[in-house]
Design a protein around this motif. Structure first.
Motif, PDB file in Angstrom:
ATOM      1  N   MET A 165       0.826  -1.199   0.000  1.00 16.63           N
ATOM      2  CA  MET A 165       0.000   0.000   0.000  1.00 16.63           C
ATOM      3  C   MET A 165       0.870   1.262   0.000  1.00 16.63           C
ATOM      4  N   LEU A 166       1.960   1.224   0.755  1.00 18.93           N
ATOM      5  CA  LEU A 166       2.878   2.357   0.752  1.00 18.93           C
ATOM      6  C   LEU A 166       3.533   2.535  -0.616  1.00 18.93           C
ATOM      7  N   ASP A 167       4.044   1.441  -1.181  1.00 17.47           N
ATOM      8  CA  ASP A 167       4.801   1.506  -2.431  1.00 17.47           C
ATOM      9  C   ASP A 167       3.925   1.860  -3.635  1.00 17.47           C
ATOM     10  N   GLU A 168       2.688   1.341  -3.653  1.00 13.58           N
ATOM     11  CA  GLU A 168       1.843   1.482  -4.838  1.00 13.58           C
ATOM     12  C   GLU A 168       0.821   2.603  -4.733  1.00 13.58           C
ATOM     13  N   HIS A 169       0.623   3.116  -3.526  1.00 16.15           N
ATOM     14  CA  HIS A 169      -0.412   4.133  -3.387  1.00 16.15           C
ATOM     15  C   HIS A 169       0.039   5.343  -2.564  1.00 16.15           C
ATOM     16  N   LEU A 170       0.325   5.149  -1.292  1.00 18.86           N
ATOM     17  CA  LEU A 170       0.537   6.284  -0.393  1.00 18.86           C
ATOM     18  C   LEU A 170       1.794   7.087  -0.709  1.00 18.86           C
ATOM     19  N   HIS A 171       2.824   6.437  -1.243  1.00 14.02           N
ATOM     20  CA  HIS A 171       4.038   7.158  -1.616  1.00 14.02           C
ATOM     21  C   HIS A 171       4.005   7.643  -3.065  1.00 14.02           C
ATOM     22  N   VAL A 172       2.882   7.407  -3.744  1.00 12.79           N
ATOM     23  CA  VAL A 172       2.790   7.695  -5.171  1.00 12.79           C
ATOM     24  C   VAL A 172       1.809   8.822  -5.466  1.00 12.79           C
ATOM     25  N   GLN A 173       0.695   8.870  -4.715  1.00 19.18           N
ATOM     26  CA  GLN A 173      -0.357   9.839  -5.012  1.00 19.18           C
ATOM     27  C   GLN A 173      -1.121  10.175  -3.740  1.00 19.18           C
ATOM     28  N   VAL A 174      -2.008  11.149  -3.843  1.00 17.59           N
ATOM     29  CA  VAL A 174      -2.796  11.555  -2.687  1.00 17.59           C
ATOM     30  C   VAL A 174      -3.674  10.386  -2.238  1.00 17.59           C
ATOM     31  N   SER A 175      -3.726  10.156  -0.944  1.00 18.68           N
ATOM     32  CA  SER A 175      -4.384   8.974  -0.391  1.00 18.68           C
ATOM     33  C   SER A 175      -5.869   8.914  -0.719  1.00 18.68           C
ATOM     34  N   ARG A 176      -6.342   7.706  -0.997  1.00 17.45           N
ATOM     35  CA  ARG A 176      -7.769   7.422  -1.134  1.00 17.45           C
ATOM     36  C   ARG A 176      -8.255   6.557   0.032  1.00 17.45           C
ATOM     37  N   ALA A 219       9.498  14.147  -6.425  1.00 20.71           N
ATOM     38  CA  ALA A 219       9.539  14.647  -7.801  1.00 20.71           C
ATOM     39  C   ALA A 219       8.531  13.965  -8.711  1.00 20.71           C
ATOM     40  N   THR A 220       8.100  12.766  -8.355  1.00 22.91           N
ATOM     41  CA  THR A 220       7.158  12.018  -9.204  1.00 22.91           C
ATOM     42  C   THR A 220       5.784  11.871  -8.563  1.00 22.91           C
ATOM     43  N   PHE A 221       5.587  12.461  -7.394  1.00 20.24           N
ATOM     44  CA  PHE A 221       4.321  12.321  -6.684  1.00 20.24           C
ATOM     45  C   PHE A 221       3.182  12.921  -7.510  1.00 20.24           C
ATOM     46  N   ARG A 222       2.039  12.203  -7.576  1.00 20.67           N
ATOM     47  CA  ARG A 222       0.888  12.650  -8.355  1.00 20.67           C
ATOM     48  C   ARG A 222      -0.081  13.411  -7.452  1.00 20.67           C
ATOM     49  N   TRP A 223      -0.196  14.709  -7.709  1.00 17.46           N
ATOM     50  CA  TRP A 223      -1.072  15.566  -6.914  1.00 17.46           C
ATOM     51  C   TRP A 223      -2.495  15.514  -7.449  1.00 17.46           C
ATOM     52  N   LYS A 253       9.906  21.768  -9.339  1.00 20.09           N
ATOM     53  CA  LYS A 253       9.464  20.440  -9.774  1.00 20.09           C
ATOM     54  C   LYS A 253       8.063  20.154  -9.289  1.00 20.09           C
ATOM     55  N   ILE A 254       7.794  20.440  -8.018  1.00 19.14           N
ATOM     56  CA  ILE A 254       6.491  20.103  -7.425  1.00 19.14           C
ATOM     57  C   ILE A 254       5.387  20.975  -7.990  1.00 19.14           C
ATOM     58  N   ILE A 255       5.617  22.274  -8.086  1.00 19.91           N
ATOM     59  CA  ILE A 255       4.565  23.167  -8.549  1.00 19.91           C
ATOM     60  C   ILE A 255       4.237  22.915 -10.014  1.00 19.91           C
ATOM     61  N   ASN A 256       5.219  22.499 -10.803  1.00 18.95           N
ATOM     62  CA  ASN A 256       4.946  22.180 -12.207  1.00 18.95           C
ATOM     63  C   ASN A 256       4.184  20.873 -12.348  1.00 18.95           C
ATOM     64  N   ARG A 257       4.478  19.891 -11.490  1.00 23.48           N
ATOM     65  CA  ARG A 257       3.711  18.640 -11.547  1.00 23.48           C
ATOM     66  C   ARG A 257       2.267  18.893 -11.139  1.00 23.48           C
ATOM     67  N   PHE A 258       2.067  19.720 -10.137  1.00 24.82           N
ATOM     68  CA  PHE A 258       0.717  20.045  -9.721  1.00 24.82           C
ATOM     69  C   PHE A 258      -0.016  20.804 -10.831  1.00 24.82           C
ATOM     70  N   ALA A 259       0.680  21.724 -11.473  1.00 24.16           N
ATOM     71  CA  ALA A 259       0.069  22.504 -12.550  1.00 24.16           C
ATOM     72  C   ALA A 259      -0.347  21.619 -13.708  1.00 24.16           C
ATOM     73  N   ASN A 260       0.456  20.624 -14.052  1.00 24.49           N
ATOM     74  CA  ASN A 260       0.141  19.739 -15.163  1.00 24.49           C
ATOM     75  C   ASN A 260      -1.203  19.060 -14.954  1.00 24.49           C
ATOM     76  N   ALA A 261      -1.417  18.525 -13.756  1.00 22.66           N
ATOM     77  CA  ALA A 261      -2.686  17.872 -13.452  1.00 22.66           C
ATOM     78  C   ALA A 261      -3.830  18.879 -13.437  1.00 22.66           C
ATOM     79  N   SER A 262      -3.585  20.057 -12.900  1.00 21.50           N
ATOM     80  CA  SER A 262      -4.628  21.072 -12.790  1.00 21.50           C
ATOM     81  C   SER A 262      -5.046  21.599 -14.158  1.00 21.50           C
ATOM     82  N   ILE A 263      -4.098  21.754 -15.069  1.00 24.74           N
ATOM     83  CA  ILE A 263      -4.422  22.227 -16.422  1.00 24.74           C
ATOM     84  C   ILE A 263      -5.316  21.214 -17.133  1.00 24.74           C
TER      85      ILE A 263
END
Length: 350
Positions: A170-181, A268-272, A301-311
């Motif tokens: 769960m840590l490797d595939e979800h919690l360390h990868v994207q916002v928790s569900r 750097a790769t976290f999905r916001w 790096k973080i603000i651009n990854r967040f912007a990509n998803a938001s756009i």
């Protein structure tokens, strides 16, 4: 399911049932709180007591809770306090410290337990599988407004991860990868395993997000497991007053947890999530928040990854206002600014 994880039923004799403490928070939920309490009261589990904390509601929520308590046969302790400023983790810790019971179940005043919620089966599973720290129900979203879009709670591959019962996965595939569900509502957890992580991190805004990070990490360290029960259902109500719709608060909540509990190698790769920050003022605030939490080297790096998803989300919504703001933001790299500008063009031909 492993050989040692066998669901069983407990005896129906009340005295043989372990005590369950239901911890419920409410705030300005006058239109929903009675339905929530009714769903709790309908649970077929006699040795259950409910603790409710109202965080200084300024509508009719507290009065409706008092009326329900007065007419209910359930044991309900109602705590009223002045508004904490939205300090949900502190409010849950207060309930945790006030309550008693072998097991804890969490609830929010605007949500519901599904019909015939199998609390007895969930507790029975924990009783007979001592290596299991908690049982998770399945979340099903529903909207007060039938036209409102529903959140996709279980993203691709997540159900498989949940069914594994493996906290490291769960840590490797979800919690360390994207916002928790992972949500607290309907979760049934051993109190002693909650005590092992000292309850909630009251230094942060977040309640369930930080709790999940700490809980899964502790389980991975100690070799404990969790169990996902897809037939136990809680209903996640989507409405205009959902706290996650407060964009700055939600951004700060997520950023605080990621900075504190997600290992830096994943930043750097976290999905916001595509939280809506619709003004330039919001974006300048968010950028400063990121720099304060992650440091200047990680900010771009973080603000651009967040912007990509938001756009992408703004383009799907047809929100030309925020797209125009993105196109003007010098903090974003050229690729994202061009992406935002190109996303506006189809609206001119609509």
């Amino acid at each position: 399911m492993s050989k040692t994880q066998t669901p069983v039923s407990l005896a129906k004799n009340d005295t043989a049932l372990p005590a369950v403490a239901v911890l419920m928070l409410s705030y300005n939920q006058q239109d929903f709180v009675e339905a929530c309490l009714e769903s709790l009261a309908a649970v077929n589990y006699p040795n259950m007591k409910i603790w409710v904390l109202d965080d200084g509601s300024n509508d009719d929520t507290a009065a409706r809770i008092r009326n329900f308590v007065a007419g209910s046969s359930r044991q309900i302790t109602f705590i009223e306090q002045e508004n904490s400023g939205g300090h949900v983790s502190g409010n849950l810790q207060k309930l945790l410290d006030t309550s008693h019971g072998d097991y804890i179940m969490f609830m929010s005043g605007d949500d519901l337990l599904g019909p015939a919620f199998p609390l007895q089966r969930m507790v029975g599973f924990l009783q007979h599988n001592q290596e299991t720290a908690f049982v998770l129900p399945r979340a099903i979203p529903f909207a007060t407004n039938p036209a409102a879009p529903l959140q996709n709670i279980y993203l691709r591959g997540m159900l498989s991860t949940l069914e594994s019962g493996e906290p490291q996965r769960m840590l490797d595939e979800h919690l360390h990868v994207q916002v928790s569900r992972i949500n607290l509502q309907g979760m049934v957890v051993r109190r002693d395993t909650t005590d092992q992580i000292d309850g909630f991190d009251t230094e942060l805004i977040a309640d369930d997000y930080a709790f999940s990070m700490r809980k899964f990490s502790e389980m991975a360290r100690t070799g404990m497991r969790f169990h996902f029960d897809p037939e136990a259902v809680w209903l996640y109500r989507i409405h205009d007053a959902n706290v996650h719709r407060v964009s700055r608060r939600q951004f700060a909540l997520v950023a605080e947890v990621v900075a504190k509990y997600v290992p830096p190698e994943h930043w750097a790769t976290f999905r916001w999530d595509t939280m809506s920050l619709n003004t330039l003022e919001d974006w300048h605030w968010a950028r400063q928040k990121v720099e304060d939490l992650f440091g200047p080297d990680q900010t771009s790096k973080i603000i651009n990854r967040f912007a990509n998803a938001s756009i992408k989300a703004a383009r799907r919504r047809g929100d030309t206002s925020i797209l125009y703001n993105f196109a003007k933001l010098k903090e974003l790299n050229l690729k994202h600014r061009v992406h935002a500008m190109l996303s506006i063009i189809p609206s001119f031909f609509a």
